[in-house]
Scaffold this motif. Sequence first.
Motif, PDB file in Angstrom:
ATOM      1  N   ASP A 190       0.778  -1.027   0.438  1.00  0.00           N
ATOM      2  CA  ASP A 190      -0.065   0.176   0.151  1.00  0.00           C
ATOM      3  C   ASP A 190       0.440   1.160   0.124  1.00  0.00           C
ATOM      4  N   THR A 191       0.906   1.397  -1.108  1.00  0.00           N
ATOM      5  CA  THR A 191       1.244   3.177  -0.992  1.00  0.00           C
ATOM      6  C   THR A 191       0.623   4.347  -0.799  1.00  0.00           C
ATOM      7  N   ALA A 192      -0.439   3.889  -0.902  1.00  0.00           N
ATOM      8  CA  ALA A 192      -1.664   5.571  -0.616  1.00  0.00           C
ATOM      9  C   ALA A 192      -1.454   5.961   1.394  1.00  0.00           C
ATOM     10  N   VAL A 193      -1.726   4.163   2.026  1.00  0.00           N
ATOM     11  CA  VAL A 193      -1.768   4.309   3.247  1.00  0.00           C
ATOM     12  C   VAL A 193      -0.814   3.257   3.610  1.00  0.00           C
ATOM     13  N   PRO A 194       0.939   3.968   4.046  1.00  0.00           N
ATOM     14  CA  PRO A 194       1.267   3.181   4.191  1.00  0.00           C
ATOM     15  C   PRO A 194       1.236   2.047   5.465  1.00  0.00           C
ATOM     16  N   LEU A 195       1.736   1.176   5.797  1.00  0.00           N
ATOM     17  CA  LEU A 195       1.893  -0.323   6.262  1.00  0.00           C
ATOM     18  C   LEU A 195       2.331   0.227   7.811  1.00  0.00           C
ATOM     19  N   ALA A 196       3.575   0.685   8.229  1.00  0.00           N
ATOM     20  CA  ALA A 196       4.229   0.991   8.912  1.00  0.00           C
ATOM     21  C   ALA A 196       3.022   1.923  10.425  1.00  0.00           C
ATOM     22  N   PRO A 197       2.904   2.283  10.177  1.00  0.00           N
ATOM     23  CA  PRO A 197       1.462   3.026  10.713  1.00  0.00           C
ATOM     24  C   PRO A 197       0.534   2.694  10.915  1.00  0.00           C
ATOM     25  N   HIS A 198       0.301   1.690  11.065  1.00  0.00           N
ATOM     26  CA  HIS A 198      -0.630   0.604  11.155  1.00  0.00           C
ATOM     27  C   HIS A 198      -0.136  -0.462  11.955  1.00  0.00           C
ATOM     28  N   ILE A 199       1.016  -1.408  11.829  1.00  0.00           N
ATOM     29  CA  ILE A 199       1.512  -2.049  12.164  1.00  0.00           C
ATOM     30  C   ILE A 199       1.797  -1.022  14.054  1.00  0.00           C
ATOM     31  N   ALA A 200       2.483   0.106  13.503  1.00  0.00           N
ATOM     32  CA  ALA A 200       3.118   0.935  15.148  1.00  0.00           C
ATOM     33  C   ALA A 200       0.914   1.067  15.676  1.00  0.00           C
ATOM     34  N   SER A 201       0.391   1.522  15.670  1.00  0.00           N
ATOM     35  CA  SER A 201      -0.757   1.095  16.535  1.00  0.00           C
ATOM     36  C   SER A 201      -1.099   0.521  17.018  1.00  0.00           C
ATOM     37  N   ILE A 202      -1.508  -0.565  16.382  1.00  0.00           N
ATOM     38  CA  ILE A 202      -1.286  -2.155  16.410  1.00  0.00           C
ATOM     39  C   ILE A 202      -0.279  -2.401  17.729  1.00  0.00           C
ATOM     40  N   GLU A 203       0.688  -2.630  17.875  1.00  0.00           N
ATOM     41  CA  GLU A 203       1.913  -3.116  19.059  1.00  0.00           C
ATOM     42  C   GLU A 203       1.589  -2.156  20.048  1.00  0.00           C
ATOM     43  N   ALA A 204       1.578  -0.359  20.015  1.00  0.00           N
ATOM     44  CA  ALA A 204       1.483   0.379  20.778  1.00  0.00           C
ATOM     45  C   ALA A 204       0.153   0.083  21.557  1.00  0.00           C
ATOM     46  N   LEU A 205      -1.688  -0.455  20.821  1.00  0.00           N
ATOM     47  CA  LEU A 205      -2.513  -0.777  22.097  1.00  0.00           C
ATOM     48  C   LEU A 205      -1.957  -2.035  22.539  1.00  0.00           C
ATOM     49  N   ARG A 206      -1.247  -3.063  22.105  1.00  0.00           N
ATOM     50  CA  ARG A 206      -0.909  -3.998  22.370  1.00  0.00           C
ATOM     51  C   ARG A 206      -0.014  -3.505  23.711  1.00  0.00           C
ATOM     52  N   ALA A 207       0.448  -3.004  23.641  1.00  0.00           N
ATOM     53  CA  ALA A 207       1.124  -2.605  24.854  1.00  0.00           C
ATOM     54  C   ALA A 207       1.074  -2.392  26.198  1.00  0.00           C
ATOM     55  N   ALA A 208       0.252  -1.344  25.889  1.00  0.00           N
ATOM     56  CA  ALA A 208      -1.615  -0.772  26.472  1.00  0.00           C
ATOM     57  C   ALA A 208      -1.575  -1.683  27.581  1.00  0.00           C
ATOM     58  N   GLY A 209      -2.055  -2.742  27.071  1.00  0.00           N
ATOM     59  CA  GLY A 209      -3.212  -4.261  27.346  1.00  0.00           C
ATOM     60  C   GLY A 209      -4.240  -4.593  26.664  1.00  0.00           C
ATOM     61  N   GLY A 210      -4.316  -3.914  25.308  1.00  0.00           N
ATOM     62  CA  GLY A 210      -5.326  -4.320  24.630  1.00  0.00           C
ATOM     63  C   GLY A 210      -4.997  -5.659  23.892  1.00  0.00           C
ATOM     64  N   THR A 211      -5.906  -5.630  23.236  1.00  0.00           N
ATOM     65  CA  THR A 211      -6.006  -7.196  22.344  1.00  0.00           C
ATOM     66  C   THR A 211      -6.096  -6.521  20.720  1.00  0.00           C
ATOM     67  N   ALA A 212      -5.271  -6.682  20.160  1.00  0.00           N
ATOM     68  CA  ALA A 212      -5.563  -6.573  18.412  1.00  0.00           C
ATOM     69  C   ALA A 212      -4.885  -7.475  18.080  1.00  0.00           C
ATOM     70  N   SER A 213      -5.038  -7.876  16.599  1.00  0.00           N
ATOM     71  CA  SER A 213      -3.962  -8.417  15.506  1.00  0.00           C
ATOM     72  C   SER A 213      -4.749  -7.403  13.986  1.00  0.00           C
ATOM     73  N   LEU A 214      -3.301  -8.249  13.275  1.00  0.00           N
ATOM     74  CA  LEU A 214      -3.200  -7.343  12.053  1.00  0.00           C
ATOM     75  C   LEU A 214      -3.437  -8.639  10.834  1.00  0.00           C
ATOM     76  N   THR A 215      -4.358  -8.575  10.355  1.00  0.00           N
ATOM     77  CA  THR A 215      -3.822  -9.096   9.053  1.00  0.00           C
ATOM     78  C   THR A 215      -2.696  -8.167   7.751  1.00  0.00           C
ATOM     79  N   ILE A 216      -1.393  -8.776   6.967  1.00  0.00           N
ATOM     80  CA  ILE A 216      -1.297  -8.265   6.340  1.00  0.00           C
ATOM     81  C   ILE A 216      -1.369  -9.227   4.989  1.00  0.00           C
ATOM     82  N   TYR A 217      -1.636  -8.787   4.016  1.00  0.00           N
ATOM     83  CA  TYR A 217      -2.224  -9.273   2.476  1.00  0.00           C
ATOM     84  C   TYR A 217      -0.910  -8.647   1.648  1.00  0.00           C
ATOM     85  N   PRO A 218       0.354 -10.067   1.034  1.00  0.00           N
ATOM     86  CA  PRO A 218       1.075 -10.314   0.388  1.00  0.00           C
ATOM     87  C   PRO A 218       1.316  -9.593  -0.113  1.00  0.00           C
TER      88      PRO A 218
END
Length: 244
Positions: A190-218
């Motif tokens: 995805d070049t319109a909305v890069p993947l990296a910020p979504h990964i960062a959001s998911i990881e930050a939520l997990r670090a805060a004690g939340g439940t999150a998954s991210l399916t990445i389509y190759p």
Amino acid sequence: MTMNRRQLLLTTPALAAPLLSACAAVPPTPPDGLAAGEQRPWALGGERMWVSLPPEYAQKRERWPLLVFLHGSGERGTDLEKVKVHGPPSWAAQGVNQQLIIVSPQLEDGAQWDPERLHQLLAALQARLHIDPERCLGTGLSLGGYGVWQWAYTYPRDLAAIAPVCGFGHPGKVAAMRSVPVRGYHGDQDTAVPLAPHIASIEALRAAGGTASLTIYPGVGHDSWTPAYRDPELIPWLLAQKRA
């Protein structure tokens, strides 16, 4: 002294409970302009949207889960038909047997999804439709994926869970929504909305004690919504969510 029905109920608790219970047990009637088992355009509080009610909406007493879909930037404007092209509002045309109320509002040209506006829309929907307040869900793609993240961490008590597609949140704010599970989707090309910020959001939520998954389509670009909204596990996951 003559007493009206309301006064009688207030002064006679033994009568009030069974009568009020009987009223609550009556299956709901769809509001004017809507019909069970159909997706129709509707206006509420100045908002224009598609509303799809389950086929058994007028037959069951139980309140229904609600899914609010936020479209992308290309569907903004005044042509409501554009909102039905992708995601949950397209499910009705495909004959998906939904067991939830789907609401798909439309933004004006140039507008962004505003958490305060969505918070007010949810309150208006809950006042008019037979919605389970513990099972209100959000999803969206691209601009809408970003919008549903914002909504969740601005008003974390509004939503039981979110399913953002090719969107992302603010890693520094997601701790506020640690009680809101996330099932995200994104294409790795995805070049319109890069993947990296979504990964960062998911990881930050997990670090805060939340439940999150991210399916990445190759090999998938910005159009990750096509496989995401065909995920056979998405609807069961949404139906299983309940506000903590």
